[in-house]
Design a protein around this motif. Structure first.
Motif, PDB file in Angstrom:
ATOM      1  N   GLU A  69      -5.658  -9.474 -16.694  1.00  0.00           N
ATOM      2  CA  GLU A  69      -4.799 -11.101 -17.177  1.00  0.00           C
ATOM      3  C   GLU A  69      -3.514 -11.213 -17.095  1.00  0.00           C
ATOM      4  O   GLU A  69      -3.511 -12.082 -16.164  1.00  0.00           O
ATOM      5  CB  GLU A  69      -6.410 -11.474 -17.854  1.00  0.00           C
ATOM      6  CG  GLU A  69      -7.549 -11.059 -17.137  1.00  0.00           C
ATOM      7  CD  GLU A  69      -9.014 -12.067 -18.206  1.00  0.00           C
ATOM      8  OE1 GLU A  69      -8.693 -12.882 -19.226  1.00  0.00           O
ATOM      9  OE2 GLU A  69      -9.916 -11.604 -18.169  1.00  0.00           O
ATOM     10  N   ASP A  70      -3.748 -10.777 -18.071  1.00  0.00           N
ATOM     11  CA  ASP A  70      -2.169 -11.618 -17.749  1.00  0.00           C
ATOM     12  C   ASP A  70      -0.679 -11.039 -17.448  1.00  0.00           C
ATOM     13  O   ASP A  70       0.170 -12.042 -16.825  1.00  0.00           O
ATOM     14  CB  ASP A  70      -1.373 -10.676 -19.388  1.00  0.00           C
ATOM     15  CG  ASP A  70      -1.743 -11.348 -20.949  1.00  0.00           C
ATOM     16  OD1 ASP A  70      -2.509 -12.705 -20.773  1.00  0.00           O
ATOM     17  OD2 ASP A  70      -2.027 -10.637 -21.798  1.00  0.00           O
ATOM     18  N   ARG A  73      -1.637 -13.498 -14.486  1.00  0.00           N
ATOM     19  CA  ARG A  73      -1.094 -14.146 -14.086  1.00  0.00           C
ATOM     20  C   ARG A  73       0.121 -15.016 -13.839  1.00  0.00           C
ATOM     21  O   ARG A  73       0.297 -15.481 -13.550  1.00  0.00           O
ATOM     22  CB  ARG A  73      -1.260 -15.299 -15.693  1.00  0.00           C
ATOM     23  CG  ARG A  73      -3.108 -15.372 -15.698  1.00  0.00           C
ATOM     24  CD  ARG A  73      -2.787 -16.454 -17.076  1.00  0.00           C
ATOM     25  NE  ARG A  73      -5.038 -15.936 -17.598  1.00  0.00           N
ATOM     26  CZ  ARG A  73      -5.394 -15.896 -17.981  1.00  0.00           C
ATOM     27  NH1 ARG A  73      -4.642 -14.570 -18.962  1.00  0.00           N
ATOM     28  NH2 ARG A  73      -6.389 -15.741 -18.249  1.00  0.00           N
ATOM     29  N   SER A  77       2.344 -16.537 -11.126  1.00  0.00           N
ATOM     30  CA  SER A  77       3.202 -17.746 -11.405  1.00  0.00           C
ATOM     31  C   SER A  77       4.834 -16.908 -10.256  1.00  0.00           C
ATOM     32  O   SER A  77       5.063 -18.100  -9.579  1.00  0.00           O
ATOM     33  CB  SER A  77       4.165 -17.661 -13.202  1.00  0.00           C
ATOM     34  OG  SER A  77       4.940 -18.237 -12.864  1.00  0.00           O
ATOM     35  N   ALA A 162      -6.351 -17.729  -8.366  1.00  0.00           N
ATOM     36  CA  ALA A 162      -6.140 -17.843 -10.260  1.00  0.00           C
ATOM     37  C   ALA A 162      -7.266 -18.751 -10.719  1.00  0.00           C
ATOM     38  O   ALA A 162      -7.881 -18.302 -11.420  1.00  0.00           O
ATOM     39  CB  ALA A 162      -4.805 -18.727 -10.190  1.00  0.00           C
ATOM     40  N   GLU A 166      -9.403 -16.842 -13.977  1.00  0.00           N
ATOM     41  CA  GLU A 166      -9.681 -17.677 -15.206  1.00  0.00           C
ATOM     42  C   GLU A 166     -11.585 -16.983 -14.660  1.00  0.00           C
ATOM     43  O   GLU A 166     -12.438 -17.980 -16.117  1.00  0.00           O
ATOM     44  CB  GLU A 166      -9.809 -19.168 -14.955  1.00  0.00           C
ATOM     45  CG  GLU A 166      -8.484 -19.344 -15.220  1.00  0.00           C
ATOM     46  CD  GLU A 166      -7.516 -19.046 -16.383  1.00  0.00           C
ATOM     47  OE1 GLU A 166      -7.661 -19.226 -16.968  1.00  0.00           O
ATOM     48  OE2 GLU A 166      -6.687 -18.509 -16.178  1.00  0.00           O
TER      49      GLU A 166
END
Length: 169
Positions: A69-70, A73, A77, A162, A166
């Motif tokens: 997940e990190d 993300r 970005s 994204a 989430e």
């Protein structure tokens, strides 16, 4: 006499030749099946957890690596910055390419339940990578206003990825 010669040439056995293609393909197979070579990649799907289908495609769900997940993300970005034109520097492109290669290598078979977010982000990173390769081959700088793909569609796809991330998908 001519008829007899043509009949004789038809009945003559022609030798069967081995092609290099057969030799190249068969050698690793023989080596693997006889145990001469060990290939850890050959049995990567030994212990499937469950099969999940999405739009008619099936995938084996494996445990997700904790950092998925990190890392995803972070890649989202970076892709947003490149697509929006916020940071199109060669350094940002190089960082994105390195991170996307690492992301793909780590999560190609280890995205677990995150099939939707993985497929959306994969699609965007692949198209951006192709754009960078195309620009380099032409000797031009990346310009988000002039791309070989539909930029607004990729921005929407990235937002969808994204959102799916989430939602844990």
């Amino acid at each position: 006499n001519q008829h007899a010669q043509s009949r004789a040439s038809c009945t003559r056995a022609t030798p069967v030749r081995s092609t290099r293609r057969v030799a190249i393909v068969s050698t690793p197979i023989v080596a693997l099946t006889t145990g001469l070579v060990s290939a850890p990649f050959a049995f990567a799907e030994e212990d499937p957890k469950e099969v999940k289908t999405f739009l008619g495609f099936s995938t084996t769900v494996k445990p997700t690596i904790e950092e998925y997940e990190d890392d995803t993300r972070k890649l989202i970005s970076q892709a947003n910055a490149l697509l929006s034109g916020d940071d199109v520097s060669p350094e940002a492109q190089a960082t994105f390419e390195q991170d996307s290669e690492r992301w793909l290598g780590r999560y190609k078979f280890n995205h677990g339940k995150h099939l939707e977010s993985y497929s959306d982000v994969f699609n965007v990173q692949a198209k951006l990578s192709v754009q960078f390769i195309s620009d380099r081959s032409k000797g031009v700088a990346y310009d988000p206003e002039h791309t070989i793909f539909n930029r607004s569609a990729l921005i929407k796809r990235l937002a969808k990825g994204a959102k799916a991330l989430e939602m844990g998908e």
